[in-house]
Motif scaffolding. Structure first.
Motif, short mmCIF file in Angstrom:
data_model
loop_
_atom_site.label_atom_id
_atom_site.label_comp_id
_atom_site.label_asym_id
_atom_site.label_seq_id
_atom_site.Cartn_x
_atom_site.Cartn_y
_atom_site.Cartn_z
N GLY A 24 2.21 11.45 -3.67
CA GLY A 24 1.11 10.54 -3.44
C GLY A 24 1.54 9.10 -3.59
O GLY A 24 2.46 8.80 -4.34
N PRO A 25 0.90 8.25 -2.82
CA PRO A 25 -0.03 8.60 -1.75
C PRO A 25 0.71 9.25 -0.58
O PRO A 25 1.90 9.03 -0.40
N GLY A 26 -0.03 10.06 0.15
CA GLY A 26 0.56 10.79 1.27
C GLY A 26 -0.21 12.02 1.62
O GLY A 26 -1.42 11.95 1.82
N LEU A 27 0.49 13.17 1.66
CA LEU A 27 -0.12 14.40 2.13
C LEU A 27 0.11 15.56 1.18
O LEU A 27 1.18 15.70 0.59
N LEU A 28 -0.90 16.40 1.07
CA LEU A 28 -0.73 17.74 0.52
C LEU A 28 -0.69 18.65 1.73
O LEU A 28 -1.60 18.61 2.58
N VAL A 29 0.37 19.42 1.86
CA VAL A 29 0.54 20.32 3.00
C VAL A 29 0.55 21.75 2.49
O VAL A 29 1.49 22.17 1.82
N LEU A 30 -0.52 22.49 2.79
CA LEU A 30 -0.56 23.92 2.51
C LEU A 30 -0.03 24.59 3.75
O LEU A 30 -0.55 24.37 4.85
N ILE A 54 -3.08 9.55 10.61
CA ILE A 54 -4.33 9.78 9.88
C ILE A 54 -4.53 8.81 8.72
O ILE A 54 -5.44 8.98 7.91
N PHE A 55 -3.68 7.78 8.67
CA PHE A 55 -3.83 6.75 7.64
C PHE A 55 -4.33 5.47 8.30
O PHE A 55 -4.01 5.18 9.44
N GLN A 56 -5.11 4.71 7.55
CA GLN A 56 -5.76 3.53 8.12
C GLN A 56 -4.80 2.36 8.26
O GLN A 56 -3.98 2.10 7.38
N ASP A 57 -4.97 1.64 9.38
CA ASP A 57 -4.23 0.40 9.59
C ASP A 57 -5.06 -0.75 9.03
O ASP A 57 -6.10 -0.53 8.40
N ASP A 58 -4.62 -1.98 9.25
CA ASP A 58 -5.32 -3.15 8.71
C ASP A 58 -6.72 -3.30 9.28
O ASP A 58 -7.58 -3.93 8.66
N ALA A 59 -6.98 -2.72 10.45
CA ALA A 59 -8.31 -2.80 11.06
C ALA A 59 -9.21 -1.65 10.61
O ALA A 59 -10.35 -1.54 11.07
N GLY A 60 -8.69 -0.78 9.74
CA GLY A 60 -9.51 0.33 9.24
C GLY A 60 -9.53 1.55 10.14
O GLY A 60 -10.30 2.47 9.90
N LYS A 61 -8.66 1.58 11.15
CA LYS A 61 -8.60 2.72 12.06
C LYS A 61 -7.48 3.66 11.64
O LYS A 61 -6.43 3.22 11.17
N MET A 62 -7.70 4.96 11.83
CA MET A 62 -6.64 5.93 11.55
C MET A 62 -5.59 5.78 12.65
O MET A 62 -5.75 6.30 13.74
N ASN A 63 -4.54 5.03 12.33
CA ASN A 63 -3.55 4.67 13.33
C ASN A 63 -2.13 4.71 12.80
O ASN A 63 -1.20 4.36 13.51
N LEU A 64 -1.97 5.13 11.53
CA LEU A 64 -0.66 5.15 10.90
C LEU A 64 -0.31 6.56 10.44
O LEU A 64 -1.17 7.32 10.01
N SER A 65 0.97 6.87 10.49
CA SER A 65 1.46 8.18 10.01
C SER A 65 1.89 8.07 8.55
O SER A 65 2.00 6.97 8.00
N VAL A 66 2.17 9.21 7.96
CA VAL A 66 2.67 9.22 6.59
C VAL A 66 4.00 8.46 6.51
O VAL A 66 4.28 7.78 5.51
N ARG A 67 4.80 8.53 7.55
CA ARG A 67 6.06 7.76 7.58
C ARG A 67 5.77 6.27 7.61
O ARG A 67 6.44 5.49 6.94
N ASP A 68 4.77 5.88 8.44
CA ASP A 68 4.43 4.46 8.59
C ASP A 68 4.03 3.83 7.27
O ASP A 68 4.31 2.64 7.04
N ILE A 69 3.36 4.59 6.41
CA ILE A 69 2.90 4.03 5.13
C ILE A 69 3.92 4.22 4.01
O ILE A 69 3.68 3.81 2.88
N PRO A 137 -12.50 12.07 2.25
CA PRO A 137 -11.39 13.02 2.43
C PRO A 137 -11.07 13.24 3.91
O PRO A 137 -11.95 13.20 4.76
N ILE A 138 -9.80 13.45 4.15
CA ILE A 138 -9.31 13.79 5.49
C ILE A 138 -8.57 15.11 5.35
O ILE A 138 -7.59 15.21 4.61
N THR A 139 -9.05 16.14 6.04
CA THR A 139 -8.44 17.46 6.01
C THR A 139 -8.31 17.96 7.44
O THR A 139 -9.28 17.96 8.18
N ILE A 140 -7.10 18.38 7.82
CA ILE A 140 -6.84 18.79 9.20
C ILE A 140 -6.08 20.11 9.22
O ILE A 140 -5.12 20.31 8.48
N TRP A 141 -6.52 21.00 10.12
CA TRP A 141 -5.93 22.32 10.33
C TRP A 141 -4.97 22.23 11.50
O TRP A 141 -5.33 21.72 12.57
#
Length: 146
Positions: A24-30, A54-69, A137-141
């Motif tokens: 953290g911060p980042g992802l929990l991957v099951l 799925i991570f927010q950019d400066d404009a508040g949009k989900m536009n960044l990856s876990v690598r980006d952050i 929360p953000i959860t994706i299958w």
């Protein structure tokens, strides 16, 4: 392969009271290896997760990856993602056999690291206690067969 990913502020997995992995911060991957899955599917899933925006950019949009952050991942084996729920008692016959499942779990985690996502993991087959603070929360299958 199947994965349920959650965007987290933090997460940890404990076995017998000892922390064996955290993130953290980042992802929990099951993650669950299904019968017939291959390393190619693990490659595909790791690449998808590393790039998923799925991570927010400066404009508040989900536009960044876990690598980006510069985030990290906690990868936990979860054979129950293979649950067949036709009746009231789930069946798990579509999950990979334990030896194959462990090999793909380890391979998948290594691939996620190779994709630029520092990762820790639980202990395959152990009675794990997972704690997390969801972010969103953000959860994706995800399913490589879908």
């Amino acid at each position: 392969m199947r994965a349920l990913i959650q965007r987290i502020s933090e997460a940890a997995v404990r076995v017998d009271g000892a922390t064996v992995g955290q993130s953290g911060p980042g992802l929990l991957v099951l993650v669950c290896a299904m019968r017939g899955d291959t390393e190619a599917q693990a490659d595909k899933l790791a690449a998808k997760i590393a790039k998923l925006r799925i991570f927010q950019d400066d404009a508040g949009k989900m536009n960044l990856s876990v690598r980006d952050i510069g985030g990290t991942a906690l990868v936990v084996s979860q054979f129950t993602l293979a649950a067949e729920t036709k009746g009231n008692r789930p069946g798990f016959s579509t999950a990979a056999a334990p030896d194959e499942g462990k090999a793909l779990y380890d391979y998948f985690t290594d691939r996620l690291v190779a994709e630029g996502v520092p990762s820790e993991k639980g202990i395959f087959g152990a009675d794990m206690k997972v704690s997390l603070i969801n972010d969103g929360p953000i959860t994706i299958w995800l399913d490589t067969e879908a």
